[in-house]
Design a protein around this motif. Structure first.
Motif, PDB file in Angstrom:
ATOM      1  N   PRO A 101       0.814  -1.217   0.000  1.00  0.00           N
ATOM      2  CA  PRO A 101       0.000   0.000   0.000  1.00  0.00           C
ATOM      3  C   PRO A 101       0.848   1.267   0.000  1.00  0.00           C
ATOM      4  N   LEU A 102       0.249   2.337  -0.438  1.00  0.00           N
ATOM      5  CA  LEU A 102       0.923   3.632  -0.437  1.00  0.00           C
ATOM      6  C   LEU A 102       1.056   4.147   0.982  1.00  0.00           C
ATOM      7  N   PRO A 103       2.066   4.964   1.251  1.00  0.00           N
ATOM      8  CA  PRO A 103       2.139   5.641   2.553  1.00  0.00           C
ATOM      9  C   PRO A 103       0.914   6.526   2.746  1.00  0.00           C
ATOM     10  N   SER A 104       0.479   6.691   3.964  1.00  0.00           N
ATOM     11  CA  SER A 104      -0.656   7.545   4.281  1.00  0.00           C
ATOM     12  C   SER A 104      -0.432   8.941   3.711  1.00  0.00           C
ATOM     13  N   GLY A 105      -1.452   9.480   3.065  1.00  0.00           N
ATOM     14  CA  GLY A 105      -1.365  10.836   2.528  1.00  0.00           C
ATOM     15  C   GLY A 105      -0.944  10.925   1.083  1.00  0.00           C
ATOM     16  N   ILE A 106      -0.420   9.853   0.514  1.00  0.00           N
ATOM     17  CA  ILE A 106      -0.067   9.832  -0.907  1.00  0.00           C
ATOM     18  C   ILE A 106      -1.307   9.342  -1.652  1.00  0.00           C
ATOM     19  N   VAL A 107      -1.824  10.165  -2.566  1.00  0.00           N
ATOM     20  CA  VAL A 107      -3.118   9.909  -3.196  1.00  0.00           C
ATOM     21  C   VAL A 107      -2.967   9.784  -4.714  1.00  0.00           C
ATOM     22  N   PRO A 108      -3.487   8.698  -5.294  1.00  0.00           N
ATOM     23  CA  PRO A 108      -3.472   8.560  -6.758  1.00  0.00           C
ATOM     24  C   PRO A 108      -4.295   9.683  -7.385  1.00  0.00           C
ATOM     25  N   LEU A 109      -3.730  10.361  -8.355  1.00  0.00           N
ATOM     26  CA  LEU A 109      -4.385  11.514  -8.960  1.00  0.00           C
ATOM     27  C   LEU A 109      -4.719  11.295 -10.430  1.00  0.00           C
ATOM     28  N   MET A 110      -3.780  10.725 -11.190  1.00  0.00           N
ATOM     29  CA  MET A 110      -3.984  10.565 -12.628  1.00  0.00           C
ATOM     30  C   MET A 110      -3.505   9.202 -13.085  1.00  0.00           C
ATOM     31  N   ARG A 112      -2.179   6.954 -15.786  1.00  0.00           N
ATOM     32  CA  ARG A 112      -1.465   7.138 -17.048  1.00  0.00           C
ATOM     33  C   ARG A 112      -1.535   5.892 -17.920  1.00  0.00           C
ATOM     34  N   GLY A 113      -2.267   4.873 -17.473  1.00  0.00           N
ATOM     35  CA  GLY A 113      -2.376   3.635 -18.243  1.00  0.00           C
ATOM     36  C   GLY A 113      -1.237   2.684 -17.921  1.00  0.00           C
ATOM     37  N   CYS A 114      -1.416   1.423 -18.257  1.00  0.00           N
ATOM     38  CA  CYS A 114      -0.391   0.381 -18.038  1.00  0.00           C
ATOM     39  C   CYS A 114       0.061   0.352 -16.577  1.00  0.00           C
ATOM     40  N   ALA A 115      -0.846   0.562 -15.642  1.00  0.00           N
ATOM     41  CA  ALA A 115      -0.605   0.521 -14.191  1.00  0.00           C
ATOM     42  C   ALA A 115       0.257   1.680 -13.681  1.00  0.00           C
ATOM     43  N   MET A 116       0.527   2.678 -14.511  1.00  0.00           N
ATOM     44  CA  MET A 116       1.314   3.837 -14.095  1.00  0.00           C
ATOM     45  C   MET A 116       0.371   4.941 -13.619  1.00  0.00           C
ATOM     46  N   TRP A 117       0.783   5.631 -12.547  1.00  0.00           N
ATOM     47  CA  TRP A 117      -0.029   6.693 -11.953  1.00  0.00           C
ATOM     48  C   TRP A 117       0.833   7.898 -11.609  1.00  0.00           C
ATOM     49  N   THR A 118       0.223   9.061 -11.668  1.00  0.00           N
ATOM     50  CA  THR A 118       0.775  10.269 -11.072  1.00  0.00           C
ATOM     51  C   THR A 118       0.013  10.442  -9.768  1.00  0.00           C
ATOM     52  N   LEU A 119       0.750  10.651  -8.666  1.00  0.00           N
ATOM     53  CA  LEU A 119       0.150  10.770  -7.339  1.00  0.00           C
ATOM     54  C   LEU A 119       0.503  12.119  -6.740  1.00  0.00           C
ATOM     55  N   ILE A 120      -0.243  12.503  -5.702  1.00  0.00           N
ATOM     56  CA  ILE A 120       0.016  13.776  -5.032  1.00  0.00           C
ATOM     57  C   ILE A 120       0.080  13.540  -3.528  1.00  0.00           C
ATOM     58  N   ASP A 121       0.958  14.265  -2.870  1.00  0.00           N
ATOM     59  CA  ASP A 121       1.176  14.121  -1.437  1.00  0.00           C
ATOM     60  C   ASP A 121       0.334  15.143  -0.676  1.00  0.00           C
ATOM     61  N   PHE A 122      -0.728  14.668  -0.026  1.00  0.00           N
ATOM     62  CA  PHE A 122      -1.580  15.547   0.766  1.00  0.00           C
ATOM     63  C   PHE A 122      -0.870  16.023   2.028  1.00  0.00           C
TER      64      PHE A 122
END
Length: 180
Positions: A101-110, A112-122
């Motif tokens: 799992p992602l660390p708390s506060g890191i949120v998937p945002l976009m 990008r396909g093929c299991a790739m994501w851009t995430l943002i740190d809340f």
């Protein structure tokens, strides 16, 4: 353009400038109406951290998803899906239930396909951008900070200089990197 001049111009861009520029860039996309303050609060409660102010403004003043180079996931199910999940809460829960799992506060945002994501740190006021790319190695090393705040990431997208794949800002890291 000289790299120093580009940096100077970015320092002179305000959040208001970015909001207006994003609104203009996505005007013809037929995106959902902006989210409500209650939608933002519900996501913040789920994540356990406040949404970075610029991201909050994008959702409240531009659209409930669909903005950005890969289309930001909506805060609520708008009927316009910008990933395999209906909304950001479903996406966040999906990442939370994975073996790594992602660390708390890191949120998937976009997505990008093929299991790739851009995430943002809340957890960061400036919304530091992270990359999730399991194809770069394995899921233990898929997460990496980009050392790039949301405002810079948006400015790159608006100037058409954002990378179409894993960012050149990507720092290789292991799963133990939870803050930066």
């Amino acid at each position: 353009m000289d790299k120093g001049l580009g940096l100077l111009q970015d320092l002179l861009v305000t959040d208001d400038d970015l909001i207006l520029a994003v609104r203009e860039k996505v005007a013809d996309r037929g995106l959902p109406e902006p989210a409500s303050p209650a939608d933002v609060r519900a996501v913040e409660q789920l994540v356990g951290h406040p949404m970075p102010e610029l991201l909050r403004r994008l959702y409240l003043e531009v659209s409930n998803g669909g903005f950005g180079s890969w289309d930001a996931v909506s805060l609520t199910d708008t009927g316009d899906w910008f990933s395999d999940c209906a909304d950001i809460a479903e996406t966040y829960r999906d990442f939370s239930e994975r073996d790594c799992p992602l660390p708390s506060g890191i949120v998937p945002l976009m997505d990008r396909g093929c299991a790739m994501w851009t995430l943002i740190d809340f957890r960061t006021a400036d919304g530091q951008i992270w990359d999730w790319d399991p194809a770069s190695c394995c899921t233990d090393h898929a997460l990496a900070p980009l050392d790039q705040p949301l405002a810079q990431w948006l400015a790159d997208w608006l100037r058409d200089t954002a990378s179409d794949s894993s960012s050149p800002h990507r720092e290789p890291t292991g799963r133990d990197r939870t803050a930066h």
